[in-house]
Design a protein around this motif. Structure first.
Motif, PDB file in Angstrom:
ATOM      1  N   GLY A   1    -104.368  22.374  34.780  1.00 21.61           N
ATOM      2  CA  GLY A   1    -103.455  22.155  33.657  1.00 21.61           C
ATOM      3  C   GLY A   1    -102.871  20.767  33.411  1.00 21.61           C
ATOM      4  O   GLY A   1    -102.548  20.306  32.496  1.00 21.61           O
ATOM      5  N   LEU A   2    -103.198  19.967  34.797  1.00 24.65           N
ATOM      6  CA  LEU A   2    -103.183  18.434  34.501  1.00 24.65           C
ATOM      7  C   LEU A   2    -103.991  17.843  33.628  1.00 24.65           C
ATOM      8  O   LEU A   2    -103.532  16.847  32.951  1.00 24.65           O
ATOM      9  N   ILE A   3    -105.132  18.351  33.711  1.00 20.85           N
ATOM     10  CA  ILE A   3    -106.127  17.613  32.630  1.00 20.85           C
ATOM     11  C   ILE A   3    -105.723  17.935  31.058  1.00 20.85           C
ATOM     12  O   ILE A   3    -105.724  16.919  30.297  1.00 20.85           O
ATOM     13  N   PHE A   4    -105.436  19.151  30.858  1.00 18.50           N
ATOM     14  CA  PHE A   4    -104.975  19.461  29.762  1.00 18.50           C
ATOM     15  C   PHE A   4    -103.669  18.607  29.116  1.00 18.50           C
ATOM     16  O   PHE A   4    -103.706  18.037  27.832  1.00 18.50           O
ATOM     17  N   ALA A   5    -102.753  18.694  30.055  1.00 21.18           N
ATOM     18  CA  ALA A   5    -101.699  17.707  29.798  1.00 21.18           C
ATOM     19  C   ALA A   5    -102.040  16.294  29.337  1.00 21.18           C
ATOM     20  O   ALA A   5    -101.362  15.515  28.404  1.00 21.18           O
ATOM     21  N   VAL A   6    -102.990  15.622  30.367  1.00 16.82           N
ATOM     22  CA  VAL A   6    -103.148  14.230  30.116  1.00 16.82           C
ATOM     23  C   VAL A   6    -104.053  14.223  28.663  1.00 16.82           C
ATOM     24  O   VAL A   6    -103.594  13.001  28.177  1.00 16.82           O
TER      25      VAL A   6
ATOM     26  N   HIS B   1    -112.109  14.193  20.728  1.00 22.62           N
ATOM     27  CA  HIS B   1    -111.047  13.463  21.727  1.00 22.62           C
ATOM     28  C   HIS B   1    -111.668  12.449  22.508  1.00 22.62           C
ATOM     29  O   HIS B   1    -112.863  12.441  23.018  1.00 22.62           O
ATOM     30  N   PRO B   2    -111.094  11.201  22.789  1.00 21.53           N
ATOM     31  CA  PRO B   2    -111.386  10.254  23.791  1.00 21.53           C
ATOM     32  C   PRO B   2    -111.962  10.612  25.098  1.00 21.53           C
ATOM     33  O   PRO B   2    -112.847   9.827  25.474  1.00 21.53           O
ATOM     34  N   TYR B   3    -111.230  11.555  25.495  1.00 21.25           N
ATOM     35  CA  TYR B   3    -111.535  11.858  26.894  1.00 21.25           C
ATOM     36  C   TYR B   3    -112.648  13.166  26.958  1.00 21.25           C
ATOM     37  O   TYR B   3    -112.902  13.395  27.833  1.00 21.25           O
TER      38      TYR B   3
ATOM     39  N   ARG C   1     -97.201  29.035  34.658  1.00 20.80           N
ATOM     40  CA  ARG C   1     -95.954  28.388  35.432  1.00 20.80           C
ATOM     41  C   ARG C   1     -96.240  27.510  36.427  1.00 20.80           C
ATOM     42  O   ARG C   1     -95.733  26.519  36.623  1.00 20.80           O
ATOM     43  N   VAL C   2     -97.274  27.848  36.950  1.00 18.91           N
ATOM     44  CA  VAL C   2     -97.723  26.744  38.241  1.00 18.91           C
ATOM     45  C   VAL C   2     -98.214  25.553  37.743  1.00 18.91           C
ATOM     46  O   VAL C   2     -98.042  24.572  38.036  1.00 18.91           O
ATOM     47  N   GLN C   3     -99.136  25.779  36.434  1.00 16.94           N
ATOM     48  CA  GLN C   3     -99.639  24.605  35.759  1.00 16.94           C
ATOM     49  C   GLN C   3     -98.527  23.988  35.148  1.00 16.94           C
ATOM     50  O   GLN C   3     -98.253  22.533  35.187  1.00 16.94           O
TER      51      GLN C   3
ATOM     52  N   VAL D   1    -110.426  14.538  36.933  1.00 20.65           N
ATOM     53  CA  VAL D   1    -111.874  15.237  36.839  1.00 20.65           C
ATOM     54  C   VAL D   1    -112.501  15.125  38.060  1.00 20.65           C
ATOM     55  O   VAL D   1    -113.437  16.147  38.520  1.00 20.65           O
ATOM     56  N   ALA D   2    -112.764  13.982  38.878  1.00 15.33           N
ATOM     57  CA  ALA D   2    -113.312  13.979  40.173  1.00 15.33           C
ATOM     58  C   ALA D   2    -113.018  15.238  41.043  1.00 15.33           C
ATOM     59  O   ALA D   2    -113.838  15.695  41.596  1.00 15.33           O
ATOM     60  N   ASN D   3    -111.602  15.136  41.411  1.00 22.65           N
ATOM     61  CA  ASN D   3    -111.003  16.086  42.257  1.00 22.65           C
ATOM     62  C   ASN D   3    -111.433  17.600  41.879  1.00 22.65           C
ATOM     63  O   ASN D   3    -111.860  18.386  42.431  1.00 22.65           O
TER      64      ASN D   3
END
Length: 887
Positions: free
Chosen positions: A398-403, A437-439, A460-462, A483-485
């Motif tokens: 979820g964090l990767i999608f958000a960033v 996308h740049p990432y 909801r958790v994400q 991404v590394a994690n």
């Protein structure tokens, strides 16, 4: 009973439940049975028996869990035991400190627990045994071994249940990385059953576990090569392997454990035995030292002069048993094994709870149950870690999608009035990662595949994880960390899934952990496993075959001495002293025998004992030796009436002839007495109020002469008495008149005629040629027939008194006369006048008024005069009062 109450139907299988205010009739036998079984199972499961998985009883497990709650790890300070007990009682075990503190102490005592679970500080008692100090004075923390037992406890590896008041949860079992039940064993007494499981060496058990994993079909004999037997914390020596094999095969067996005793010699030359290790579960002072002292006071261990406990923390166990001069250390050691707790039996009863049910388990079963438990622990631990990794990976997704779409995320959050509204908008927003996308080049393929075709909806958790992001985390470089994690978590997930999918990998993990445990804690074996079974100690194998001189005194003191101690002297030499005796004692029998010959000891109760000559203590030439009662188990008031050395029980026509005070005689082949056990054997079956007078060995063609208290004597051929079995009563040898009794018997060899010396209680006696006891006829002389009244030997009247003894003598014989009041007179036989049968005799000694003569004996030569260079055994060996010599 009221009308509304009805008895339960006999067809019903369920007991009827009484409503409030009602009663139900129950069979008392059934109710007692059910209640007792409930109590018994509660005791078995909740108190007395260990769980096969962690080897702990509930009380032990709860103490370790409480210490873990208090964070009393090996690196922390020791904590007061009172606090540990209080924490355990408060949260897990509400049975009082008197039940908890002793359990804690036992897990900290290194003479009870092979691999300690508690690291103690303070007075925790001793093996002496001293009691531990009160718990307010002692301190403790967990030992490293206990940490291994609790490792992974919080990873959902075991089941948890509510405690007694349902305020906290407690584990039903510990993960037990350490194979505690196998290495520490367990003891407990339940209702109707008990367990007694021995400890083992950790290194050997680890090797056996690995061998069982590698070969589940491993045989017991292969395991026995790896685990030869128990390894007790107190060391000792296990005698024999039979009991071990039985216990390891079916869960039950008995092993004999001996102390480790070393032989030392003081500077003064005295021997001493040093106890370095003692049997398991045996206390040093109460169990061993006190027992030896009691046996010394009871004159059962007369060769021990002193016992000193020199044990200390510096030198370890050292109990010194000092021996008297001349005592044989090997004989005393064997006596200690037989009579004291220095040798004991340990019963192996491998009963443990398997799935809540008591089962008897062999060694392989115990190992397999441990492996099964560890498989379950490893699987549940892996599942827990997999679940955590999956949850974290889900959050990072979820964090990767958000960033990747941070501007839109910020817009949604800023447009929301509340936090919940922001979370809902994030969950409704569809996320994609376009190829341009740049990432995109840094995004894992797994996420690209999820977001290429369809919008990704956040959970909801994400969404809540995005809401917790800090502003600094929105920079571009944060994507690299995420991404590394994520890649690391994906690798972990794949690893965990691979473990769960492959049982062999689970077993490999167990092997790795066992190897780690072995490397950390394995130590050398303390207990020796001897091949010889207990009781099979062959002192003969330890004793060289040599000729010795055996000396026996009238009071029953015996000793042996090498023949070499008696130096060869020229004819007419003065000799050397053969024994030092007290005034009331004298040497009665001396013979030369091999150390491996037997000595038969016949008692007045009709029993016979057999000891080896090497069992007779070797003593200095001037010592009187040791009393024979220390070598054989005589009953109260039982005395030995005849000693008989035997070199060969299988000699040709050699017999033993017995005579009793009631005139019965019995003749039995010597070979019938070759098998005599340590507790003795019935040599003759005596009737009521009868006693054995003496025993002779005969050749089959000898004459036997019996003498009585009223002065009668009968001489008959030994073959008048038929050969009988060992337990026979015998036949009449002489017909006794009134209250007459037999007082002695002698053997007269074929063609041999000597003098018969007879003495009476008032000190009178006479010598008579034995030929006068033959019946004279026109055709010559002959002995009487057995069972007759005999012939008059000596006149019994007021002057003489009754006969007290008779024996055959020569002019050179030396005699000892003993009175009731203890007066002993030594005379030569020559001055006693030779007279015919039926005379009164002459005064032999003066007996004081009120005293009387009670015994007569021939004194054996107690020096070693040699004629020329002849052997000591040929010319200077005496005979006993019946004329017995070595058979």
């Amino acid at each position: 009973m009221s009308d509304e109450q009805t008895p339960p139907s006999p067809e019903s299988d369920q007991p009827e439940t009484a409503a409030l205010g009602q009663t139900v009739d129950l069979a008392i036998e059934e109710e007692l049975s059910n209640s007792y079984l409930t109590y018994a199972m509660s005791t078995i499961v909740d108190r007395a028996l260990p769980d096969v998985r962690d080897g702990l009883k509930p009380s032990q497990r709860r103490i370790l869990v409480a210490m873990n709650d208090l964070n009393l790890s090996p690196g922390r300070k020791h904590s007061k035991c009172a606090g540990i007990v209080g924490e355990t009682m408060k949260k897990y075990h509400p049975h009082g400190d008197q039940a908890i503190y002793p359990t804690l102490v036992n897990m900290a005592q290194d003479w009870k627990t092979r691999y300690l679970l508690i690291d103690k500080q303070g007075n925790f008692g001793s093996i002496d045994p001293d009691p531990p100090a009160a718990m307010r004075y002692t301190e403790a923390r967990m030992h490293r071994h206990a940490v291994e037992m609790l490792e992974d406890l919080k990873l959902e590896t075991v089941n948890w249940i509510p405690n007694f008041d349902e305020t906290v949860d407690e584990p039903t079992v510990l993960p037990a990385k350490l194979p505690n039940l196998l290495v520490n064993g367990s003891t407990g007494i339940a209702v109707g059953m008990a367990c007694s499981m021995p400890p083992h060496n950790l290194g050997e058990i680890c090797d056996a576990i690995v061998a069982t994993i590698d070969n589940p079909q491993i045989e017991l004999r292969e395991l026995l090569n790896i685990v030869p037997g128990p390894d007790f914390p107190t060391g000792g020596i296990v005698m024999g392997r039979r009991g071990i094999a039985e216990a390891y095969a079916n869960g039950r067996g008995r092993v004999t454990v001996r102390a480790r005793i070393e032989h030392e010699q003081t500077r003064s030359g005295k021997n001493q035995l040093v106890v370095k290790q003692i049997p398991y579960q045996t206390s040093k002072n109460d169990g061993i030292v006190d027992k030896i002292v009691q046996l010394r006071k009871a004159d059962k261990l007369t060769d021990i002069s002193n016992i000193v406990d020199e044990s200390s923390g510096r030198v370890g166990m050292r109990v010194v048993i000092e021996l008297k001069r001349g005592a044989d250390p090997q004989v005393v050691e064997n006596q200690l094994y037989q009579m004291t707790p220095l040798q004991g039996t340990f019963s192996i009863i491998n009963i443990a709870l398997v799935h809540g049910q008591p089962r008897t388990l062999g060694l392989k079963d115990l190992i397999q149950e441990y492996i099964n438990h560890r498989q379950e622990v490893v699987r549940r631990r892996t599942q827990f870690r997999l679940k955590q990794a999956q949850q974290e990976a889900h959050r990072i997704e979820g964090l990767i999608f958000a960033v990747c779409d941070i501007d839109e995320v910020i817009r949604l959050i800023r447009s929301s009035r509340t936090r919940d509204e922001a979370i809902e908008k994030l969950m409704q927003r569809g996320f994609r990662i376009a190829p341009e996308h740049p990432y995109a080049p840094q995004i894992p393929e797994r996420l690209k595949a999820m977001a290429d075709e369809n919008d990704v909806r956040l959970t909801r958790v994400q969404a809540e994880a995005i809401g917790r992001l800090q502003l600094i985390q929105l920079v571009g470089l944060e994507i690299e960390t995420l991404v590394a994690n994520y890649a690391k978590l994906v690798a972990q997930i794949e690893e965990y899934e691979g473990i769960l999918a492959d049982p062999q990998r689970v077993l490999d993990i167990i092997k790795e952990e066992i190897a780690e445990i072995r490397g950390k804690y394995a130590d050398p074996r303390k207990t020796e496993i001897a091949d010889a079974e207990a009781g099979a100690l062959d002192l003969g194998a330890l004793t060289p075959v040599e000729q010795v001189v055996v000396t026996i005194t009238h009071a029953g003191y015996v000793k042996r001495l090498p023949v070499d101690e008696y130096r060869v002297q020229g004819r007419g030499g003065r000799g050397v002293i053969g024994a030092s005796t007290r005034d009331e004692d004298f040497t009665e029998q001396v013979f030369v025998a091999s150390t491996h010959d037997d000595l038969l000891c016949f008692t007045d109760t009709g029993r016979v004992f057999k000891i080896k000559v090497f069992e007779i203590p070797e003593a200095p030439r001037t010592s009187r030796g040791r009393n024979i009662v220390n070598l054989i188990n005589l009953q109260p008031n039982e005395r030995i009436c005849t000693f008989m050395p035997i070199s060969d029980f299988e000699k040709g026509e050699v017999y033993l002839l017995f005579a009793t005070i009631n005139g019965l005689v019995k003749r039995t082949a010597l070979k019938d007495y070759r098998n005599v056990n340590a507790s003795g054997l019935i040599a003759i079956n005596l009737r009521e109020n009868d006693q054995l007078v003496g025993v002779l060995w005969t050749t089959g063609s000898d004459h036997v002469l019996l003498g009585t208290t009223l002065g009668m004597a009968i001489r008959f051929q030994e073959d008048d008495v038929r050969v009988m079995g060992r337990t026979a009563t015998g036949v009449k040898g002489i017909d006794l008149a009134g209250h007459d009794k037999v007082v002695g018997l002698v053997r007269i060899a074929e063609g041999e005629e000597t003098d018969l010396l007879t003495v009476t209680e008032n000190g009178y006696g006479k010598r008579t040629p034995t030929s006068e006891y033959l019946v004279q006829s026109e055709t010559g002389s002959r002995p009487q027939s057995r069972g007759g009244k005999g012939r008059r030997d000596i006149t019994v009247n007021t002057r003489n008194g009754q006969v007290v003894g008779l024996l055959t003598v020569s002019d050179e014989a030396s005699l000892m006369l003993i009175t009731y009041q203890g007066m002993i007179v030594r005379i030569n036989a020559a001055p006693v006048r030779r007279t015919g049968r039926g005379t009164q005799g002459v005064k032999v000694i003066n007996v004081q008024q009120g005293d009387r003569l009670v015994a007569l004996a021939c004194v054996a030569e107690d020096n070693a005069d040699e004629a020329g260079s002849e052997d000591v055994g040929s010319e200077n060996v005496g005979t006993d009062d019946q004329g017995n010599t070595d058979a």
